[in-house]
Write a protein that holds these residues in place. Structure first.
Motif, PDB file in Angstrom:
ATOM      1  N   PRO A 386      81.802  74.263  12.174  1.00 30.92           N
ATOM      2  CA  PRO A 386      81.459  73.159  11.530  1.00 30.92           C
ATOM      3  C   PRO A 386      81.816  72.937  10.230  1.00 30.92           C
ATOM      4  O   PRO A 386      82.092  71.795   9.510  1.00 30.92           O
ATOM      5  CB  PRO A 386      79.975  72.759  11.979  1.00 30.92           C
ATOM      6  N   CYS A 395      77.619  65.030  10.087  1.00 29.67           N
ATOM      7  CA  CYS A 395      76.365  65.241  11.188  1.00 29.67           C
ATOM      8  C   CYS A 395      75.148  66.081  10.448  1.00 29.67           C
ATOM      9  O   CYS A 395      75.208  66.840   9.488  1.00 29.67           O
ATOM     10  CB  CYS A 395      77.190  66.562  12.095  1.00 29.67           C
ATOM     11  N   ALA A 397      73.193  68.020  11.743  1.00 32.68           N
ATOM     12  CA  ALA A 397      72.951  69.451  12.167  1.00 32.68           C
ATOM     13  C   ALA A 397      73.916  70.309  11.362  1.00 32.68           C
ATOM     14  O   ALA A 397      74.284  71.562  11.679  1.00 32.68           O
ATOM     15  CB  ALA A 397      73.195  69.599  13.533  1.00 32.68           C
ATOM     16  N   LEU A 398      74.827  69.758  10.396  1.00 37.40           N
ATOM     17  CA  LEU A 398      75.985  70.453   9.796  1.00 37.40           C
ATOM     18  C   LEU A 398      75.561  71.796   9.309  1.00 37.40           C
ATOM     19  O   LEU A 398      76.231  72.714   9.445  1.00 37.40           O
ATOM     20  CB  LEU A 398      76.603  69.580   8.767  1.00 37.40           C
ATOM     21  N   CYS A 401      73.913  74.355  12.521  1.00 41.26           N
ATOM     22  CA  CYS A 401      74.452  74.410  14.015  1.00 41.26           C
ATOM     23  C   CYS A 401      75.403  75.589  14.182  1.00 41.26           C
ATOM     24  O   CYS A 401      75.229  76.304  15.320  1.00 41.26           O
ATOM     25  CB  CYS A 401      75.256  72.981  14.207  1.00 41.26           C
ATOM     26  N   GLY A 403      78.351  75.697  15.662  1.00 38.07           N
ATOM     27  CA  GLY A 403      79.452  75.358  16.478  1.00 38.07           C
ATOM     28  C   GLY A 403      79.178  75.752  17.901  1.00 38.07           C
ATOM     29  O   GLY A 403      80.053  75.664  18.608  1.00 38.07           O
ATOM     30  N   PHE A 419      84.328  71.793  19.819  1.00 42.70           N
ATOM     31  CA  PHE A 419      82.875  71.723  19.921  1.00 42.70           C
ATOM     32  C   PHE A 419      82.237  70.997  20.960  1.00 42.70           C
ATOM     33  O   PHE A 419      82.618  69.898  21.087  1.00 42.70           O
ATOM     34  CB  PHE A 419      82.156  71.351  18.443  1.00 42.70           C
ATOM     35  N   CYS A 424      76.000  69.672  20.929  1.00 49.11           N
ATOM     36  CA  CYS A 424      75.832  68.771  19.600  1.00 49.11           C
ATOM     37  C   CYS A 424      74.706  68.128  19.679  1.00 49.11           C
ATOM     38  O   CYS A 424      73.590  67.702  18.938  1.00 49.11           O
ATOM     39  CB  CYS A 424      76.945  67.652  19.295  1.00 49.11           C
ATOM     40  N   ASN A 427      71.602  69.984  19.269  1.00 44.94           N
ATOM     41  CA  ASN A 427      71.298  70.244  17.746  1.00 44.94           C
ATOM     42  C   ASN A 427      70.976  69.110  16.985  1.00 44.94           C
ATOM     43  O   ASN A 427      70.045  69.382  16.162  1.00 44.94           O
ATOM     44  CB  ASN A 427      72.430  70.617  17.151  1.00 44.94           C
ATOM     45  N   ILE A 428      71.366  67.955  17.275  1.00 48.94           N
ATOM     46  CA  ILE A 428      71.023  66.668  16.535  1.00 48.94           C
ATOM     47  C   ILE A 428      69.548  66.389  16.850  1.00 48.94           C
ATOM     48  O   ILE A 428      68.862  66.065  15.943  1.00 48.94           O
ATOM     49  CB  ILE A 428      72.126  65.806  16.658  1.00 48.94           C
TER      50      ILE A 428
HETATM   51  S1  SF4 Z   1      76.359  69.251  16.003  1.00 49.68           S
HETATM   52 FE1  SF4 Z   1      78.163  69.135  16.861  1.00 49.68          FE
HETATM   53  S2  SF4 Z   1      78.984  67.556  15.372  1.00 49.68           S
HETATM   54 FE2  SF4 Z   1      77.147  68.444  14.469  1.00 49.68          FE
HETATM   55  S3  SF4 Z   1      78.032  70.085  13.092  1.00 49.68           S
HETATM   56 FE3  SF4 Z   1      77.692  70.906  15.133  1.00 49.68          FE
HETATM   57  S4  SF4 Z   1      79.436  70.978  16.226  1.00 49.68           S
HETATM   58 FE4  SF4 Z   1      79.725  69.473  14.410  1.00 49.68          FE
END
Ligand code: SF4
Ligand code: SF4
Length: 493
Positions: A386, A395, A397-398, A401, A403, A419, A424, A427-428
């Motif tokens: 990512p 994002c 979660a950058l 995360c 990936g 991804f 995602c 993670n978010i």
């Molecule tokens: S959660 Fe998805 S969009 Fe966010 S950094 Fe990870 S891969 Fe990228």
């Protein structure tokens, strides 16, 4: 109120700035993923920030230090985030040795055992195990930390190869720099095996999905009946002989309702050094496994199991791998070990980068031929992060995360370099919970004031008594462990 009621906002022209507003506790958190800073705001402070970021108020309405932190334009990720990519074979520090893909169990969701393909019927010999250690871990620079993972199927079905590889590492020059982990169902851990593993400082990671009724739901012996009793007996044996222990539990649609409660009871009973919750199942073919839980359940499971582990001070692998960069103010480049520099040696003696591709031989070559040139995916996967992906820059979660799993993307999306949006979502949502947890710990910091910049020490409150510095790898390094306990000579001689 739960973290599900947190409002998350982003703003035009501010790709790295995330605002989380909540009413219980009342206030807001601003999270900047480019500079890895957070500001806690009182409810009034949150309103001021919202107005400034929406360009409805002048940045000058904020105190200058807060304005610099919240409203200054981003100049992208710093060099410390972007300069950590794997560049070649010298970065390989992890060997997954797979002596067999057979197992005494027939778990309902297992991908490896049911789809052995080219590996069916093969077993690595002791000499092949030693050669794999030399060819793969021997390439790492002298003094560099490295890891041997014994994986399967069930590796202890080929004990002579497992023992030979462990002894070869422990008798070698880099023993003190090498972590060894055995991933096992535990059934074959008798007294003799447990003594050997403890004497050679092998971290034992058992797959146990919860208390007996939950575990036995899908983890059946191939010969019939549940596997809980045999696995727990092996666990207790290894622990009695002094092994450091981990427990990994997998949640499925069949076990999701009682999973967190069952996980907590298992931790109370077994008190492992580490634990983990597996919420993503690798697909057997295209499409999700029928046992795969939703991303909402996966999120709730990760958070619920982490809170149970945090109460007991036990390291939780999946959550701590996300929380460690957040607490340390760094950026996680890879979640996938295959992207980060792992080499797998499969039962038929070939080497590749992901054990799940061994069945059809994709990116697998004879061990002695493994190189950047011979395995094209080796370098293309190194670019899968990512931190190098434009779509990920905005994002939340950058930084945490990494990936996700390249094999799963290959199966679900037809491209290992993409991804998976399903992951995602998880993670978010976890970041949203994290902001709620952070404010819950720090609401007193904004009593009588509108803003407070969060320090590293304060971020560490989200870990409770868990220490991540010593435990970023799947296990504490033997170099550190040796300070507390003298590592013995190789017991098998
Ligand atoms: S959660 Fe998805 S969009 Fe966010 S950094 Fe990870 S891969 Fe990228
Ligand atoms: S692709 Fe998935 S299964 Fe393979 S090494 Fe990476 S994370 Fe593990």
């Amino acid at each position: 109120m739960s973290s599900e009621n947190v409002k998350h906002e982003t703003f035009e022209g501010q790709p790295h700035t995330h605002l989380y507003t909540m009413s219980d506790p009342a206030g807001a958190v601003v999270f900047r993923t480019d500079v890895m800073k957070q500001v806690i705001c009182s409810p009034h402070g949150g309103e001021l920030v919202t107005a400034v970021l929406s360009e409805e108020a002048s940045p000058d309405t904020l105190p200058s230090d807060v304005r610099d932190l919240i409203a200054s334009p981003s100049s992208g990720l710093p060099e410390s985030a972007s300069g950590t990519a794997r560049t070649g074979m010298h970065d390989v520090k992890t060997l997954y040795l797979v002596p067999t893909m057979d197992c005494q169990l027939a778990c309902g969701y297992c991908r490896i055992v049911r789809k052995q393909g080219q590996q069916a019927g093969f077993r690595l010999s002791p000499q092949e195990g030693r050669d794999a250690v030399d060819h793969v871990l021997g390439r790492a620079p002298s003094g560099a930390k490295r890891t041997l993972v014994l994986f399967g199927g069930e590796p202890l079905l080929v004990p002579e190869t497992v023992f030979a590889a462990i002894c070869h590492v422990r008798e070698g020059r880099e023993s003190a720099n090498t972590d060894i982990m055995l991933q096992t169902n535990g059934i074959a851990i008798d007294d003799e095996t447990a003594e050997f593993l403890a004497a050679n400082d092998v971290f034992v990671l058992l797959s146990l999905d919860g208390v007996e009724a939950v575990h036995n739901r899908l983890r059946k012996l191939a010969a019939g009946g549940g596997s809980y009793e045999g696995s727990v007996a092996g666990y207790r044996n290894a622990k009695k002989h002094g092994c450091r222990m981990g427990v990994n539990a997998t949640v499925t649609t069949a076990t999701q309702d009682r999973f967190v409660e069952s996980f907590e009871a298992l931790l109370e009973d077994l008190r492992p050094d580490k634990c983990g919750a597996i919420t993503h199942l690798h697909p057997v073919s295209t499409g999700r496994s029928r046992w795969q839980v939703s991303s909402e359940v996966a999120t709730r499971t990760q958070i619920g199991t982490f809170l149970a582990a945090r109460r007991m001070g036990i390291y939780h692998q999946q959550m701590c791998e996300k929380l460690a960069p957040f607490v340390n103010g760094t950026w996680r480049r890879y979640a996938c070990a295959g992207c980060g520099g792992k080499v797998v040696v499969a039962p038929n003696g070939t080497a590749g980068i992901c054990e799940y591709n061994a069945s059809d031989g994709q990116s697998f070559v004879p061990l002695e031929e493994f190189s950047e040139e011979a395995v094209a995916d080796f370098m293309s996967w190194a670019a899968r992060s990512p931190l190098d992906t434009r779509e990920c820059m905005s994002c939340s979660a950058l930084s945490t995360c990494g990936g996700g799993c390249a094999y799963d993307s290959q199966m679900h999306m037809g491209d290992p370099l993409k991804f998976d949006p399903w992951l995602c979502d998880t993670n978010i949502q976890i970041i949203q919970w994290l902001m709620h947890d952070l404010l819950s710990h720090l609401q007193g910091a904004v009593a009588g004031q509108d803003f407070h910049e969060v320090t590293e020490r304060e971020r560490a409150l989200v870990l409770g008594d868990i220490t991540v510095e010593r435990t970023l790898a799947p296990m504490t390094s033997i170099a550190e462990f040796a300070e507390a306990r003298k590592a013995g000579e190789c017991a098998a001689g």
